[in-house]
Design an enzyme around this catalytic site. Structure first.
Site, mmCIF file in Angstrom:
data_model
loop_
_atom_site.group_PDB
_atom_site.id
_atom_site.type_symbol
_atom_site.label_atom_id
_atom_site.label_comp_id
_atom_site.label_asym_id
_atom_site.label_seq_id
_atom_site.Cartn_x
_atom_site.Cartn_y
_atom_site.Cartn_z
ATOM 1 N N GLY A 46 0.820 -1.204 0.000
ATOM 2 C CA GLY A 46 0.000 0.000 0.000
ATOM 3 C C GLY A 46 0.850 1.248 0.000
ATOM 4 N N GLU A 62 -0.240 0.785 -6.384
ATOM 5 C CA GLU A 62 0.621 0.357 -5.288
ATOM 6 C C GLU A 62 0.885 -1.149 -5.342
ATOM 7 O OE1 GLU A 62 2.363 1.852 -3.082
ATOM 8 O OE2 GLU A 62 1.714 3.920 -3.364
ATOM 9 N N GLU A 66 4.699 -2.433 -5.739
ATOM 10 C CA GLU A 66 5.338 -3.100 -4.599
ATOM 11 C C GLU A 66 5.409 -4.612 -4.728
ATOM 12 O OE1 GLU A 66 4.720 0.117 -1.029
ATOM 13 O OE2 GLU A 66 3.544 -1.732 -0.967
ATOM 14 N N PRO A 83 -7.041 7.526 15.163
ATOM 15 C CA PRO A 83 -5.903 8.418 15.397
ATOM 16 C C PRO A 83 -4.733 7.654 16.023
ATOM 17 C CG PRO A 83 -7.942 9.459 16.107
ATOM 18 C CD PRO A 83 -8.279 8.033 15.794
ATOM 19 N N GLU A 115 11.312 -6.458 -0.209
ATOM 20 C CA GLU A 115 11.051 -7.884 -0.399
ATOM 21 C C GLU A 115 9.552 -8.114 -0.360
ATOM 22 O OE1 GLU A 115 12.192 -12.107 1.885
ATOM 23 O OE2 GLU A 115 12.949 -10.181 2.609
#
Length: 228
Positions: A46, A62, A66, A83, A115
């Site tokens: 992400g 993403e 990745e 939060p 990785e």
């Protein structure tokens, strides 16, 4: 004319839970972070959403950057915004989940992921951020989904046995299923086509099946009750 906004705005990210099935157990695809925070820790693929991006486009970008995954089934899960969930500041994440076959999507880390690797769902390492919470929510969604929609087209080979299909459902649910009831219920939905092909090897040959894509998609669209 540009407008200003007087209130602070949180950053927005996407996180992806990628499930796979290796024939015996459920797996999840993780990346090892190559940057801070949590440098070297395992995490879900992400990253941050760009200003001009649609959310799904960001999730797919993403994933490809990745893990090299592209053109996969992807569905929005939910939003996570507690939060403090990200040490970089106030960050809200929209999570997605994907279903793929690990043999067709080997893990390959890239960009800020040093990785990437497949892990069995029962043997996961500690995860960065609140990704264990996101993963648990995705697994809960998948377990609920198989009760009202067929799951298997994205996770099984094109031709498979009923034993393989049952193993998939057992892997998702995390418990054994009665063989006779499972087959009776599943065959009643009429989206499985038996083939004149059988497994080979030392064990007793088993008939192979395939999904009828038209009937499968219709069942997925209208939904059904598959009480396991």
């Amino acid at each position: 004319m540009a407008h200003t906004y007087e209130f602070p705005r949180p950053a927005l990210t996407v996180d992806c839970v990628v499930f796979g099935f290796d024939g015996t157990g459920l797996q999840v695809l993780l990346i090892r972070r190559g940057i801070e925070p949590f440098l070297g820790a395992w995490a879900l693929p992400g990253g941050f959403v760009r200003m001009e991006e649609d959310l799904e486009d960001a999730a797919r970008r993403e994933l490809e950057e990745e893990t090299s995954l592209r053109d996969v089934f992807l569905e929005q899960l939910r939003t996570f915004g507690t939060p403090g969930r990200d040490p970089r500041g106030r960050v809200v994440s929209v999570a997605w989940y994907a279903l793929v076959r690990p043999d067709q999507h080997p893990a390959k880390g890239d960009t800020d992921a040093s990785e990437a690797a497949w892990f069995p769902i029962g043997g996961l390492p500690g995860l960065a951020f609140d990704h264990d919470h996101i993963l648990a929510a995705a697994l809960e969604r998948l377990r609920g989904k198989i009760r009202y929609q067929p799951v298997g087209f994205e996770l099984l080979p094109r031709h498979f046995t009923l034993t393989q299909l049952q193993a998939l459902y057992e892997a998702i649910l995390g418990r054994p299923i009665d063989k006779r009831n499972f087959r009776k219920k599943l065959l009643s939905f009429d989206f499985l086509t038996p083939l004149d092909e059988f497994t080979s090897g030392a064990h007793r040959p088993a008939r192979l099946h395939r999904f009828d894509r038209r009937k499968y998609d219709a069942a997925a669209k209208r939904g059904f009750l598959f009480d396991l």
